[in-house]
Design an enzyme around this catalytic site. Structure first.
Site, PDB file in Angstrom:
ATOM      1  N   ASP A 125      -0.035   3.757   1.427  1.00 61.22           N
ATOM      2  CA  ASP A 125      -0.336   4.417   2.703  1.00 61.22           C
ATOM      3  C   ASP A 125       0.649   4.040   3.822  1.00 61.22           C
ATOM      4  O   ASP A 125       0.718   4.730   4.834  1.00 61.22           O
ATOM      5  CB  ASP A 125      -1.756   4.072   3.169  1.00 61.22           C
ATOM      6  CG  ASP A 125      -2.800   4.372   2.111  1.00 61.22           C
ATOM      7  OD1 ASP A 125      -2.530   5.227   1.252  1.00 61.22           O
ATOM      8  OD2 ASP A 125      -3.880   3.745   2.131  1.00 61.22           O
TER       9      ASP A 125
ATOM     10  N   GLU B 202      -4.780  13.529   3.024  1.00 61.10           N
ATOM     11  CA  GLU B 202      -6.226  13.521   2.754  1.00 61.10           C
ATOM     12  C   GLU B 202      -7.053  13.242   4.018  1.00 61.10           C
ATOM     13  O   GLU B 202      -8.207  13.635   4.119  1.00 61.10           O
ATOM     14  CB  GLU B 202      -6.564  12.494   1.668  1.00 61.10           C
ATOM     15  CG  GLU B 202      -6.227  11.061   2.053  1.00 61.10           C
ATOM     16  CD  GLU B 202      -6.543  10.042   0.973  1.00 61.10           C
ATOM     17  OE1 GLU B 202      -7.082  10.399  -0.083  1.00 61.10           O
ATOM     18  OE2 GLU B 202      -6.233   8.844   1.204  1.00 61.10           O
TER      19      GLU B 202
ATOM     20  N   THR C  42       0.848  -1.204   0.000  1.00 60.40           N
ATOM     21  CA  THR C  42       0.000   0.000   0.000  1.00 60.40           C
ATOM     22  C   THR C  42       0.874   1.240   0.000  1.00 60.40           C
ATOM     23  O   THR C  42       1.919   1.270   0.673  1.00 60.40           O
ATOM     24  CB  THR C  42      -0.986   0.099   1.192  1.00 60.40           C
ATOM     25  OG1 THR C  42      -1.553   1.414   1.183  1.00 60.40           O
ATOM     26  CG2 THR C  42      -0.384  -0.120   2.549  1.00 60.40           C
TER      27      THR C  42
ATOM     28  N   ARG D 157       2.915  32.874  -3.487  1.00 59.48           N
ATOM     29  CA  ARG D 157       1.670  32.193  -3.112  1.00 59.48           C
ATOM     30  C   ARG D 157       1.913  31.112  -2.064  1.00 59.48           C
ATOM     31  O   ARG D 157       3.029  30.619  -1.901  1.00 59.48           O
ATOM     32  CB  ARG D 157       1.077  31.479  -4.349  1.00 59.48           C
ATOM     33  CG  ARG D 157       0.405  32.420  -5.307  1.00 59.48           C
ATOM     34  CD  ARG D 157       0.009  31.672  -6.559  1.00 59.48           C
ATOM     35  NE  ARG D 157      -0.836  32.495  -7.409  1.00 59.48           N
ATOM     36  CZ  ARG D 157      -1.058  32.266  -8.689  1.00 59.48           C
ATOM     37  NH1 ARG D 157      -0.492  31.235  -9.298  1.00 59.48           N
ATOM     38  NH2 ARG D 157      -1.842  33.047  -9.371  1.00 59.48           N
TER      39      ARG D 157
ATOM     40  N   GLY E  18      -3.112   8.648   1.550  1.00 54.57           N
ATOM     41  CA  GLY E  18      -2.619   8.040   2.791  1.00 54.57           C
ATOM     42  C   GLY E  18      -3.708   7.536   3.720  1.00 54.57           C
ATOM     43  O   GLY E  18      -3.436   6.990   4.769  1.00 54.57           O
TER      44      GLY E  18
END
Ligand code: F6P
Length: 381
Positions: free
Chosen positions: A143, A238, A141, A178, A186
């Site tokens: 993640d 996220e 994964t 900016r 994740g």
């Protein structure tokens, strides 16, 4: 005596799937073992859909080390212990079809099934193991949240892609004065965000394990402004959430029961907007998305995946079934699938990356947290 084995790749794809497959096939061939691959993960096991894998002349497992994706596909909607079945009249039922899979394995005499996947995949592998099937798991994964191992394959490539994005956001952010926000994947763990932020020299990293205070982040950016730095790079996982709020969910899917149907996403634009209001600087969000999963694996992931694949086959030859191949303190080892599954004990119960699954998260004493703080990366607290 092992004569015939099969591989299945399950869950979201990562760079390194093919390198693991190649490692298993080559080691199997060296020991006179026939190797097969089920198509599209547990769906292939259910439909008994498989192909021969070989490195012999023009074999399909030759030349795949650098190739992204999975030559035998993968599936994110195949909890065969609680499988979504749509009847002819359109009605939906959830059925335990694991016995069909077990019949398939027995009928075609597979001596071991290698399950390449994350915690959901290994939960089903554990359940098959309890029902008498020889399985060996390999932790996959981006993640990096599988329990009992130091690292999963695919993670390093995702971090490298995110690092490259941070480098690019730096130059455009600096040019236009900016705040550049980068939302990375994740799920409920902040590994990608944290490690990529360190690798890319970001100014802020927001991770699920540390609920953030947006005012603290704005302060960090304003302090940079005072020192003449009219730009900042903010990496947001996220699954990050504010101290007094919740994660942002893009949608809720119907991939079947007992899998995590929550599709995370959308925190990046929220953070960008808030920081714009609090600092007066323009802010832009970039959501990195599936770039983190596709494409060729890094050198690290090619080697890790080859270690994992070859070790998985060696463990099969030694009869070490019901285990996950892991890296412990830098060395190949194995851990019981029972420990990997953790508190998620019940057969066929919720699988996948959910509240009851055994996720490995970033802990506050992790070197990455200490390193980030020491170089002044704001973690939102
Ligand atoms: O688990 C891997 C992962 O890429 C997560 O980081 C992300 O939240 C999720 O999968 C996306 O899932 P899907 O491929 O179903 O959109």
């Amino acid at each position: 005596m092992i004569k015939k084995v099969a591989i299945l790749a399950n869950g979201g794809d990562v760079a390194g799937f093919n390198a693991v497959i190649r490692g298993i096939v080559k080691t199997a061939e060296n020991s006179g073992v026939e190797c097969y691959g089920f198509i599209d993960g547990y769906n292939g096991l259910l439909k008994n859909d498989y192909v021969r894998l070989s490195t012999a002349e023009a074999g399909n497992a030759e030349g795949i080390l650098p190739k992204g994706g999975s030559i035998i596909g993968s599936s994110t909607n195949a909890n065969v212990f609680n499988y979504k079945v749509v009847n002819e009249d359109g009605s939906v039922e959830y059925k335990d079809l694991s016995d069909v899979c077990i019949e398939n394995v027995k009928k075609d005499e597979f001596d071991c099934v290698f399950t390449l996947g994350g915690d959901g995949t290994q939960k089903s592998a554990r359940d098959f193991s309890l029902k008498g099937i020889n399985v060996i798991g390999v932790p996959k994964t981006i993640d990096n949240d599988v329990a009992c191992t130091d690292i999963t394959f695919g993670y390093n490539t995702a971090v490298s892609v995110a690092m490259d994005a941070i480098d690019r956001l730096h130059t455009t952010g600096e040019t236009h004065h900016r705040i550049m926000v980068l939302e990375v994947m994740g799920r409920y763990a902040g590994w990608i965000a944290l490690e990529a932020a360190i690798a890319g020299g970001a100014d802020v990293a927001l991770i699920p394990e540390i609920p953030y205070d947006i005012n603290r982040v704005a302060e960090k950016i304003k302090n940079r402004q005072k020192r003449g730095k009219e730009f900042s790079v903010v990496v947001v996982a996220e699954g990050a959430k504010p101290k007094d709020g919740d994660i942002v969910v893009e949608n809720v899917r119907d991939n079947g029961k007992g899998v995590d149907n929550t599709k995370l996403g959308g925190i990046g634009p929220v953070v960008a907007k808030q920081l714009e209001a609090l600092t007066g600087l323009e802010a832009r969000n970039t959501t990195l998305g599936y770039m983190q999963r596709g494409g060729t694996p890094t050198a690290f992931d090619r080697v890790l995946s080859t270690k994992y694949g070859t070790a998985a086959m060696r463990f099969a030859l030694e009869g070490k079934f019901g285990n996950l191949v892991v890296i412990k303190n830098g060395k190949i080892d194995y851990a019981s699938l029972e420990d990997v599954v953790g508190q998620n004990k019940e057969i066929g119960a919720v699988s996948g990356n959910t509240a009851v699954s055994n996720q490995r998260k970033v802990t506050m004493d992790d070197d990455l947290v200490k390193t980030a703080r020491s170089v002044g990366i704001n973690l939102g607290d």
